[in-house]
Design a protein around this motif. Structure first.
Motif, PDB file in Angstrom:
ATOM      1  N   THR A 246      -5.751  28.426 -22.572  1.00  0.00           N
ATOM      2  CA  THR A 246      -4.688  27.811 -23.365  1.00  0.00           C
ATOM      3  C   THR A 246      -3.638  27.168 -22.475  1.00  0.00           C
ATOM      4  OG1 THR A 246      -5.039  29.400 -25.159  1.00  0.00           O
ATOM      5  CG2 THR A 246      -2.925  28.250 -25.105  1.00  0.00           C
TER       6      THR A 246
ATOM      7  N   CYS B 168     -12.689  25.091 -32.048  1.00  0.00           N
ATOM      8  CA  CYS B 168     -11.330  24.547 -31.875  1.00  0.00           C
ATOM      9  C   CYS B 168     -10.569  25.172 -30.734  1.00  0.00           C
ATOM     10  CB  CYS B 168     -10.547  24.718 -33.176  1.00  0.00           C
ATOM     11  SG  CYS B 168     -10.224  26.457 -33.622  1.00  0.00           S
TER      12      CYS B 168
ATOM     13  N   PRO C 156      -7.884  27.046 -28.702  1.00  0.00           N
ATOM     14  CA  PRO C 156      -6.516  27.441 -29.034  1.00  0.00           C
ATOM     15  C   PRO C 156      -5.819  26.502 -30.009  1.00  0.00           C
ATOM     16  CG  PRO C 156      -6.561  26.437 -26.867  1.00  0.00           C
ATOM     17  CD  PRO C 156      -7.999  26.523 -27.332  1.00  0.00           C
ATOM     18  N   GLY C 157      -6.542  25.530 -30.561  1.00  0.00           N
ATOM     19  CA  GLY C 157      -6.016  24.757 -31.671  1.00  0.00           C
ATOM     20  C   GLY C 157      -5.196  23.538 -31.340  1.00  0.00           C
ATOM     21  N   HIS C 158      -5.125  23.145 -30.074  1.00  0.00           N
ATOM     22  CA  HIS C 158      -4.259  22.020 -29.720  1.00  0.00           C
ATOM     23  C   HIS C 158      -4.770  20.696 -30.277  1.00  0.00           C
ATOM     24  CE1 HIS C 158      -7.378  22.300 -26.713  1.00  0.00           C
ATOM     25  NE2 HIS C 158      -7.076  21.124 -26.208  1.00  0.00           N
TER      26      HIS C 158
ATOM     27  N   SER D  20      -6.719  20.425 -33.043  1.00  0.00           N
ATOM     28  CA  SER D  20      -6.495  20.532 -34.483  1.00  0.00           C
ATOM     29  C   SER D  20      -5.057  20.146 -34.824  1.00  0.00           C
ATOM     30  CB  SER D  20      -6.758  21.961 -34.966  1.00  0.00           C
ATOM     31  OG  SER D  20      -8.038  22.415 -34.642  1.00  0.00           O
TER      32      SER D  20
ATOM     33  N   ALA E 137      -4.311  30.295 -31.537  1.00  0.00           N
ATOM     34  CA  ALA E 137      -4.149  29.084 -32.346  1.00  0.00           C
ATOM     35  C   ALA E 137      -3.212  29.330 -33.520  1.00  0.00           C
ATOM     36  CB  ALA E 137      -5.512  28.607 -32.840  1.00  0.00           C
TER      37      ALA E 137
ATOM     38  N   HIS F  48       0.226  27.261 -33.662  1.00  0.00           N
ATOM     39  CA  HIS F  48       0.182  26.148 -34.618  1.00  0.00           C
ATOM     40  C   HIS F  48       0.140  26.714 -36.040  1.00  0.00           C
ATOM     41  CE1 HIS F  48      -0.654  23.816 -31.043  1.00  0.00           C
ATOM     42  NE2 HIS F  48      -1.702  24.585 -30.800  1.00  0.00           N
TER      43      HIS F  48
ATOM     44  N   PHE G 250      -6.675  28.369 -39.404  1.00  0.00           N
ATOM     45  CA  PHE G 250      -7.687  28.694 -38.402  1.00  0.00           C
ATOM     46  C   PHE G 250      -8.492  29.904 -38.865  1.00  0.00           C
ATOM     47  CE2 PHE G 250      -4.381  26.574 -35.892  1.00  0.00           C
ATOM     48  CZ  PHE G 250      -5.142  25.610 -35.239  1.00  0.00           C
TER      49      PHE G 250
END
Length: 213
Positions: free
Chosen positions: A21, A58, A60-62, A64, A87, A91, A96
């Motif tokens: 991350t 996805c 850690p979702g950055h 997304s 995530a 976010h 998620f």
């Protein structure tokens, strides 16, 4: 190397979740070609009338969150519970869920788009066709797919990474022709291809595809 690649992938990314991350959190801002591809994908989904999009693998979702900022109704799915925990914390405006791209827990025809952003790289060749068939199942007619992957023809066993933490998984590099063939076999039309850093240390490829209908 264990035959249970899904479990190895989950465990490996649980182990490196925090360090990974930190590595990728601000990376997109330095990659204009990737930003332009994501912007094009978002515009294509919007021009089709919008609808939900799944970012599969996805992390850690950055990415997304970036798509959410572009007006996409996006949710993230990842095999690693540790990645999903991060995530959700970083976010909170995005949904998620823990899950596998090999068996998406989504209704048939429920999505306007699927993003697999360098998340197919650990999937063995014999499992990729099933993954693409799953993408087609969950996409509505004409739904969009955007894939990013390492360019090449070799595979290697990754034993550590992202701060020196232990990992145990394969990393597969593939040609655009091979990935496009799998997409077509699953019923997709391949619409565009972009090669990245062809002469550099980390060549990659982006493919845009569309479901039938």
């Amino acid at each position: 190397m264990s035959a249970d690649w899904l479990e190895d992938t989950r465990t490996s990314y649980d182990t490196v979740a925090a360090s990974y991350t930190e590595l990728v959190r601000d990376r997109l801002a330095e990659l204009p070609h990737l930003l332009s591809a994501l912007a094009a994908f978002a515009e294509l989904v919007r021009s089709d009338g919008g609808g939900p999009v799944a970012d599969v693998g996805c992390g850690p979702g950055h990415v997304s969150a970036h798509l959410r900022g572009l007006g996409v109704d996006v949710m993230g799915v990842d095999l690693s519970p540790a990645m999903i925990e991060i995530a959700r914390a970083e976010h909170p405006g995005v949904r998620f869920e823990v899950g596998s791209m090999t068996e998406l827990d989504l209704a048939d025809g429920s999505l306007a788009g699927v993003l697999a952003w360098w998340s197919l790289i650990h999937v063995p060749d014999d499992s990729v066709p099933g993954v693409f068939e799953g993408f087609r199942r969950v996409l509505r007619p004409g739904g969009r797919v955007l894939l990013g992957f390492h360019l090449g023809e070799e595979s290697r066993h990754k034993t550590e990474g992202y701060g020196g933490h232990p990992m145990n998984l394969m990393v597969h590099r593939r040609t655009p022709a091979r990935v496009a063939e799998w997409l077509r076999e699953a019923g997709f039309a391949v619409e565009a291809e972009t090669v990245l850093d062809r002469d550099g240390e980390h060549p990659g490829c982006i493919l845009f595809a569309r479901a039938p209908g």
